[in-house]
Design an enzyme around this catalytic site. Structure first.
Site, PDB file in Angstrom:
ATOM      1  N   ILE A  26       0.778  -1.369  -0.053  1.00  0.00           N
ATOM      2  CA  ILE A  26      -0.128  -0.141  -0.051  1.00  0.00           C
ATOM      3  C   ILE A  26       0.725   1.310   0.121  1.00  0.00           C
ATOM      4  CG2 ILE A  26      -1.661   1.219   1.438  1.00  0.00           C
ATOM      5  CD1 ILE A  26      -2.722  -1.313   2.344  1.00  0.00           C
ATOM      6  N   ASP A  27       1.904   1.403   0.918  1.00  0.00           N
ATOM      7  CA  ASP A  27       2.599   2.697   1.033  1.00  0.00           C
ATOM      8  C   ASP A  27       3.823   2.472   1.337  1.00  0.00           C
ATOM      9  OD1 ASP A  27       1.500   5.106   0.816  1.00  0.00           O
ATOM     10  OD2 ASP A  27       0.671   5.385   2.623  1.00  0.00           O
ATOM     11  N   PRO A  28       4.818   1.835   0.347  1.00  0.00           N
ATOM     12  CA  PRO A  28       6.343   1.842   0.620  1.00  0.00           C
ATOM     13  C   PRO A  28       6.975   3.100   0.292  1.00  0.00           C
ATOM     14  CG  PRO A  28       5.556   0.576  -1.552  1.00  0.00           C
ATOM     15  CD  PRO A  28       4.270   1.127  -0.695  1.00  0.00           C
ATOM     16  N   ARG A  52       2.429   3.979  -3.816  1.00  0.00           N
ATOM     17  CA  ARG A  52       3.428   4.969  -3.730  1.00  0.00           C
ATOM     18  C   ARG A  52       4.687   5.220  -4.923  1.00  0.00           C
ATOM     19  NH1 ARG A  52       2.854   9.324  -0.235  1.00  0.00           N
ATOM     20  NH2 ARG A  52       1.885   7.708   1.174  1.00  0.00           N
TER      21      ARG A  52
END
Length: 145
Positions: A26-28, A52
């Site tokens: 999801i949000d690295p 991301r």
């Protein structure tokens, strides 16, 4: 990253008796060359999707329809570090028209974004309706083949 992935894989396998072949980061905040190898060889993924990405990079990739790539993580590891990767066209909120920026026929419909689930019950009711109608449309299309 690998410890969390393995923990999640074990939980899903023990609860649902399923082995995952795709990952969703999801949000690295950043990616490394060895990451492709670890996801493919150590976690057993065939593909990974992530949200991301630098905004200029995303805009360029949307323009030339290169959001989907074979991520070649390392020359040292060769083909064992290659994994299919897909960057979401608009972070991970619902896209207005995703098919026009991708090269493939399969489109992942992401639902929600940061701070979007204050009214989760409403969201999930709407998603259930969407899933119902997509499945209904699929059945109609298959009957007409």
């Amino acid at each position: 990253m690998i410890d969390q992935t393995i923990l999640g894989h074990h939980a899903i396998k023990s609860q649902f008796k399923k082995t995952l072949r795709a990952g969703w980061q999801i949000d690295p905040f950043g990616h490394s060359a060895v990451q492709a190898y670890l996801l493919r060889e150590e976690a057993g993924f065939e593909s990974v999707q992530f949200a991301r990405v630098n905004y200029q990079n995303r805009a360029k990739r949307k323009g030339d329809k290169s959001l989907e790539v074979v991520w070649r993580g390392s020359k040292t590891f060769g083909s064992s570090s290659q994994i299919f990767a897909n960057a979401f066209p608009v972070h991970y909120n619902p896209p207005s028209a995703q098919a026009n920026v991708t090269r493939i026929n399969h489109v992942m419909c992401t639902m929600g974004d940061e701070f979007q689930y204050q009214y989760a019950q409403t969201w999930f009711k709407q998603m259930d309706k969407l899933i119902h109608y997509v499945n209904l449309l699929s059945c109609i299309c298959l009957k007409n083949l």
